[in-house]
Design a protein around this motif. Structure first.
Motif, short mmCIF file in Angstrom:
data_model
loop_
_atom_site.label_atom_id
_atom_site.label_comp_id
_atom_site.label_asym_id
_atom_site.label_seq_id
_atom_site.Cartn_x
_atom_site.Cartn_y
_atom_site.Cartn_z
N TYR A 1 3.86 8.41 14.39
CA TYR A 1 2.85 8.39 13.34
C TYR A 1 2.85 7.07 12.57
CZ TYR A 1 6.66 9.95 10.23
OH TYR A 1 7.83 10.06 9.53
N GLY A 2 1.68 6.80 11.96
CA GLY A 2 1.46 5.55 11.27
C GLY A 2 0.02 5.11 11.49
N ASN A 3 -0.37 4.07 10.82
CA ASN A 3 -1.76 3.61 10.92
C ASN A 3 -1.81 2.30 11.71
OD1 ASN A 3 -4.37 2.73 10.60
ND2 ASN A 3 -4.48 3.23 8.41
N ASP B 1 2.64 -0.92 10.65
CA ASP B 1 2.67 0.51 10.37
C ASP B 1 2.31 1.30 11.64
OD1 ASP B 1 3.07 2.58 8.38
OD2 ASP B 1 0.94 3.02 8.61
N CYS C 1 -3.62 5.97 1.92
CA CYS C 1 -4.48 5.64 3.04
C CYS C 1 -3.75 4.73 4.00
CB CYS C 1 -5.70 4.86 2.57
SG CYS C 1 -6.75 5.73 1.48
N ALA C 2 -2.79 4.06 3.48
CA ALA C 2 -2.26 2.92 4.19
C ALA C 2 -0.90 3.20 4.77
CB ALA C 2 -2.21 1.77 3.22
N THR C 3 -0.07 2.22 4.66
CA THR C 3 1.25 2.35 5.24
C THR C 3 2.04 3.42 4.51
OG1 THR C 3 2.07 0.66 3.78
CG2 THR C 3 1.33 -0.04 5.92
N HIS C 4 2.87 4.08 5.24
CA HIS C 4 3.69 5.12 4.65
C HIS C 4 5.11 4.92 5.11
CE1 HIS C 4 2.65 6.40 8.64
NE2 HIS C 4 3.89 6.84 8.66
N ALA C 5 5.41 3.72 5.56
CA ALA C 5 6.68 3.51 6.25
C ALA C 5 7.86 3.92 5.38
CB ALA C 5 6.82 2.05 6.63
N MET C 6 8.91 4.25 6.04
CA MET C 6 10.09 4.74 5.35
C MET C 6 10.61 3.71 4.35
SD MET C 6 12.11 6.27 8.57
CE MET C 6 11.23 6.97 9.94
N GLY C 7 11.12 4.20 3.26
CA GLY C 7 11.72 3.32 2.29
C GLY C 7 10.80 2.94 1.15
N ARG C 8 9.57 3.40 1.21
CA ARG C 8 8.65 3.07 0.13
C ARG C 8 8.70 4.19 -0.91
NH1 ARG C 8 5.19 -1.67 1.25
NH2 ARG C 8 5.24 -1.93 3.47
N ARG D 1 -9.70 3.53 10.41
CA ARG D 1 -8.40 2.89 10.23
C ARG D 1 -8.09 2.64 8.76
NH1 ARG D 1 -5.94 4.01 14.83
NH2 ARG D 1 -6.48 2.71 16.61
N ASP E 1 8.56 6.43 13.67
CA ASP E 1 7.84 5.84 12.55
C ASP E 1 8.31 4.40 12.34
OD1 ASP E 1 6.20 5.57 10.36
OD2 ASP E 1 7.43 6.77 9.01
N ALA E 2 7.51 3.66 11.62
CA ALA E 2 7.92 2.31 11.22
C ALA E 2 8.80 2.41 9.98
CB ALA E 2 6.69 1.47 10.90
N THR E 3 9.64 1.43 9.81
CA THR E 3 10.43 1.35 8.58
C THR E 3 10.40 -0.08 8.07
OG1 THR E 3 12.58 1.76 7.56
CG2 THR E 3 12.60 0.96 9.82
N VAL E 4 10.44 -0.20 6.75
CA VAL E 4 10.42 -1.54 6.16
C VAL E 4 11.82 -2.08 5.96
CG1 VAL E 4 8.22 -1.22 5.00
CG2 VAL E 4 10.32 -0.57 3.84
N GLN E 5 12.80 -1.26 6.16
CA GLN E 5 14.16 -1.70 5.91
C GLN E 5 15.11 -1.00 6.87
OE1 GLN E 5 14.18 -0.60 1.82
NE2 GLN E 5 14.71 1.52 2.23
N PHE F 1 3.44 -5.45 6.84
CA PHE F 1 2.79 -4.23 6.39
C PHE F 1 1.65 -4.53 5.42
CE2 PHE F 1 6.96 -2.83 7.72
CZ PHE F 1 6.69 -1.65 8.41
N ARG G 1 -2.99 -0.93 10.15
CA ARG G 1 -2.19 -1.59 9.11
C ARG G 1 -0.99 -2.29 9.73
NH1 ARG G 1 -3.52 -0.46 3.75
NH2 ARG G 1 -5.61 0.39 3.74
N ALA H 1 15.02 11.23 13.76
CA ALA H 1 14.12 10.21 13.21
C ALA H 1 14.37 8.88 13.91
CB ALA H 1 14.36 10.06 11.71
N LEU H 2 13.36 8.41 14.60
CA LEU H 2 13.43 7.07 15.20
C LEU H 2 12.67 6.14 14.26
CD1 LEU H 2 14.04 5.11 17.57
CD2 LEU H 2 11.79 5.74 18.49
N ALA H 3 13.40 5.29 13.58
CA ALA H 3 12.80 4.37 12.61
C ALA H 3 12.83 2.96 13.19
CB ALA H 3 13.56 4.41 11.29
N GLU I 1 0.83 -1.19 0.00
CA GLU I 1 0.00 0.00 0.00
C GLU I 1 0.87 1.24 0.00
OE1 GLU I 1 -2.31 -3.33 1.31
OE2 GLU I 1 -0.38 -2.59 1.91
#
Lengths: 485, 156
Positions: free
Chosen positions: B13-15, B21, A452-459, A65, B65-69, B121, B18, B113-115, A19
C-alpha cells in the motif's frame, strides 16, 4: 519573526512540509492566554503542477493519484469537467445513473467508515475517556456488532465502486462523455443481496448519531461551534444533490447569499485568499469579503442549504434535524456526525432506487458533441464541495488547473474550531492529553482529508506546539500511531 | 499448493502518485507479476477496515509499505494485533487490522511488516527515486524466495 503587536509569528518549518499530517500551533499572549490557534495543513501543494501538461482525457484517472481517501470523488469530478471539454455533458441515462451509483457507493462507504471507526469511539465513550478504550477496538469490545457493521458497510460501498468503476482502486469507469460499462443483471443481483441489511444498519447509525447529539446537547452545542455561512450544490428545485446542481450559500440564519449559480460561474461568487503561514488557500464568498465571507461545506452545510431530500427516510431525518434549530441552519460542529448519517441513509436509499432502474443495463454509454477548451465541474464529495477547473490547449494538454478541495473550504472553520477548543481546554503551559483529545475531536468532526498523500511509517499524524509570546516552544505533543498513520 | 502450505496475503500500500510512497504497491506489483502459487497480492492506497475479512482468509499477511526512516534498505518485523485510533485519516494501522480480523472474523493470521526505506516523499509525481529503486530490489531479493517457500521468517 516578530509582529507589530509584540507577538511572535510561527513560521512553518521545513520538517512540517510533509503530507499526511496536521500541525496545530497555539500562540499565547503576554498573559499566557490563548492568542491564536492555527491548524496547518500542508497537503495540497503541487496539485496543479501534477496535472499541467497531461492530456485532458487522462484527468479522470490521473487525478485519483491526488487522494487515497476519496479517489472516486476526484475521478467523477474530473470526468464531469472532461465531459464538457468533449461536448459530452448531456450524458445518456445509463451513463448518468452508473456514475451516480458509483458516487453514492463512495459516499456510503466513506461516511460509514468515518462514523463507525473514527467518530463512534468519541461518541460512545466520551471525548475525555481513556485513550486505551477510545478507539476502534474499544468499540469492538463494547459494541462488537457496531464495529462489524462498520466494516461490512464499508465493504458494501467498495463493492458498489468496484462494479461501477471497474475496480476498487484507481477505477476507470467514468470516461469522457460517459461510462465504459453498464451494470449486468448478475452484478445488480449481487448488490441487491445485502441491500436491505445496509438500509437497516444505516438507520441504526443515524439513530446513534441523533440520540448522541440530542442527549448530550448541553455538552456538544458549544464544543468548537460558531455561527457560519454554509455552501453546497443543490438541485435546481432545491433538493439535496450530491452529484450535480447549482451552487447555493446561506448565512447563519438561513438567509440566501447566492443561489442558482451555474457551476461554470463559480469564480463570480467564490475567491481564494492566500495567507503567509499556510500552503492552503482560504476560500471566501466574494460579496462578503475574506474577513467574514468564509463558509463551511460538507454534510452539515448540505443539510442546512437544501430545501428537502428526495428520499423518504432521509427527508424525515432532515426534518427531525432541522427541528432542533427551529428550521434555521444548525451551526453545531458536532452535528456534522448526525448530518453525515442522514447522508448515509440518503445514499443507500439512492443506491436502492438505482438498482431497481433498468437504465443501468442500457447499452448507450457515451455521447460526444462540440468541444470546449475550458470547463468547470463541481461535485459534493463526502467531505464537501469539490471544484475542478481546467483550461486545455490546442494540443489537448492541460494548460491550467484549479482545484478547490473540501478541506480547503473548511480550512477557516477548522481553525476556528481549534482555537475555540484551545481557549476552553488549555490550562497553564502544558499540552495535556485532554487538550490533545479535544482538539482531535473538533477536527475530526469535519472529517478532513489530511492523508490524501503519503502515509509512510514514522510520520506523526497530529502535532501540537504551544508557543509563548516570545516565540519560545513551551511544549509539543503528538500522536504517533506507531506504524502507518 | 499442498494443503500444509501457509496461505499468504501480500498487501502493498501507498500512493504511487507521491514518489517513494509508491514503494509498497511497487513491491506488490512485482510479486504479482511473478505469480507465486498460494500468494494473494492486493494493492491499495491505504490499509482499510475491509481488509480485515480478507486477512481472515489467510494464514500469513505481509504488509509492504514505504518508510521514511529505519536502518538499511528495508526491515521485516512481526506485527502484533493491537487497537488504536488514528487521528483523522481513513486508514488503519497494521496492528489494528490484525485485531479487527481476529475479533470479528476469527482470524489467526500472523502479520509481518515489510518497511522499505524511501527518500523522496515530497510533492506529486510518479516513479521511484534511485535510492528507493535500489532498496526495492534488495527487498525483492530477500523476500521473493521466502514467499516461494511460504516461510516469511527463518523462525516462522
Amino acid at each position: 519573526m516578530s509582529t507589530s503587536n509584540g507577538m511572535k509569528r510561527v513560521v512553518i518549518e521545513p520538517v512540517t512540509r510533509v503530507e499526511g499530517h496536521g500541525k496545530v500551533t497555539i500562540l499565547l499572549d503576554d498573559q499566557g492566554q490563548v492568542h491564536q490557534a492555527r491548524l496547518h495543513i500542508v497537503e495540497f501543494r503541487g496539485f496543479e503542477r501534477f496535472i499541467q501538461g497531461r492530456p485532458f482525457w487522462e484527468m479522470p484517472v490521473a487525478v485519483q493519484r491526488l487522494c487515497g481517501i476519496c479517489p472516486v470523488s476526484h475521478h467523477l469530478c474530473a470526468a464531469k469537467a472532461v465531459d464538457r471539454i468533449v461536448g459530452g455533458e448531456n450524458l445518456t441515462p445509463t451513463a448518468m445513473k452508473m456514475r451516480r451509483l458509483m458516487h453514492y457507493g463512495q459516499m456510503f462507504q466513506s461516511h460509514a467508515l468515518h462514523f463507525f471507526h473514527l467518530a463512534s469511539p468519541d461518541l460512545l465513550f466520551g471525548f475525555g475517556s481513556d485513550v486505551a478504550q477510545r478507539n476502534v477496538l474499544g468499540v469492538a469490545a463494547a459494541h462488537p456488532e457496531l464495529a462489524k457493521q462498520g466494516i461490512l458497510m464499508r465493504k458494501y460501498g467498495q463493492e458498489v465502486i468496484r462494479l461501477t468503476a471497474g475496480k476498487k482502486v484507481h477505477g476507470t469507469g467514468a470516461i469522457p462523455g460517459g461510462i465504459n460499462k453498464n451494470l449486468s443483471i448478475e452484478e445488480r443481483d449481487f448488490l441487491l443481496e445485502d441491500l436491505d441489511q445496509m438500509v437497516a444498519w444505516a438507520e441504526g447509525a443515524l439513530k446513534i448519531a441523533k440520540d448522541y447529539t440530542v442527549e448530550n446537547l448541553d455538552a456538544v452545542a458549544g464544543f468548537g461551534s460558531f455561527d457560519s455561512n454554509h455552501m453546497s450544490l443543490v438541485r435546481a428545485d432545491g433538493a439535496m444533490d450530491l452529484y450535480d446542481g447549482v451552487l447555493r450559500a446561506v448565512d447563519k440564519d438561513g438567509n440566501v447569499i447566492f443561489d442558482g449559480v451555474d457551476q461554470q460561474d463559480y469564480l463570480d461568487v467564490i475567491s481564494e485568499e492566500v495567507r503567509p503561514w499556510s500552503y492552503m488557500k482560504f476560500p471566501f464568498i466574494k460579496s462578503i469579503g475574506p474577513e467574514n465571507g468564509w463558509y463551511r461545506v460538507g454534510p452539515l452545510s448540505r443539510i442546512n442549504a437544501c430545501d428537502f431530500i428526495d428520499t423518504p427516510l432521509a427527508e424525515t431525518a432532515r426534518q427531525d434535524f432541522m427541528s432542533l434549530t427551529d428550521g434555521k441552519p444548525n451551526n453545531i460542529t458536532m452535528a456534522y456526525h448526525w448530518a453525515r448519517m442522514i447522508e448515509v441513509v440518503h445514499s443507500i436509499e439512492k443506491i436502492k432506487e438505482l438498482l431497481h432502474d433498468e437504465d443501468l443495463q442500457g447499452e448507450n454509454l457515451v455521447v460526444k458533441g462540440k468541444g470546449r477548451r475550458e470547463a468547470v465541474a463541481i461535485l459534493e464529495a463526502p467531505r464537501g464541495t469539490l471544484f475542478h477547473h481546467y483550461k486545455v490547449g490546442e494540443d489537448d494538454l492541460v494548460e491550467q488547473a484549479n482545484l478547490i478541495v473540501s478541506t480547503t473550504s473548511n480550512n477557516e472553520p477548522m481553525n476556528r474550531a481549534v482555537e475555540g477548543v484551545a481557549r476552553e481546554y488549555l490550562s497553564g503551559q502544558e499540552i495535556t492529553e485532554g487538550l490533545l483529545n479535544h482538539v482531535e475531536v473538533a477536527i475530526r468532526a469535519y472529517d478532513p482529508c489530511l492523508s490524501c498523500a503519503t502515509h509512510a511509517m514514522g510520520r506523526m499524524p497530529l502535532v501540537i506546539d504551544l508557543v509563548d509570546a516570545d516565540g519560545n516552544l513551551l511544549d509539543r505533543k503528538g500522536k504517533d500511531t506507531g506504524d502507518a498513520c | 499448493m499442498p494443503a500444509s502450505q501457509a496461505r499468504i496475503l501480500l498487501l502493498g500500500y501507498g500512493n504511487p502518485g507521491r514518489r517513494d510512497d509508491g514503494l509498497g504497491p511497487a513491491f506488490a506489483d512485482t510479486i504479482a507479476r511473478r505469480g507465486i502459487e498460494g500468494v494473494t497480492v492486493e494493492t491499495d492506497y491505504q490499509l482499510q477496515v475491509e481488509d480485515a475479512p480478507l486477512i481472515a482468509e489467510h494464514d500469513v499477511v505481509v504488509f509492504a509499505d514505504a518508510t521514511v526512516q529505519g536502518p538499511g534498505p528495508f526491515t521485516l518485523t512481526p506485527v502484533e494485533a493491537r487497537g488504536e485510533i488514528s487521528f483523522t485519516t481513513h486508514s488503519v494501522s497494521q496492528g489494528a487490522l490484525l485485531a479487527l480480523a481476529r475479533d470479528h472474523f476469527q482470524s489467526k493470521a500472523e502479520g509481518w511488516a515489510l518497511a522499505i526505506h524511501g527518500q523522496d516523499f515530497d510533492g506529486f509525481g510518479e516513479g521511484l527515486s534511485a535510492t528507493a529503486q535500489a532498496n526495492l530490489a534488495a527487498a525483492l531479493e530477500f523476500l521473493t524466495p521466502r514467499l516461494e517457500q511460504h516461510r516469511i521468517h527463518d523462525g516462522a
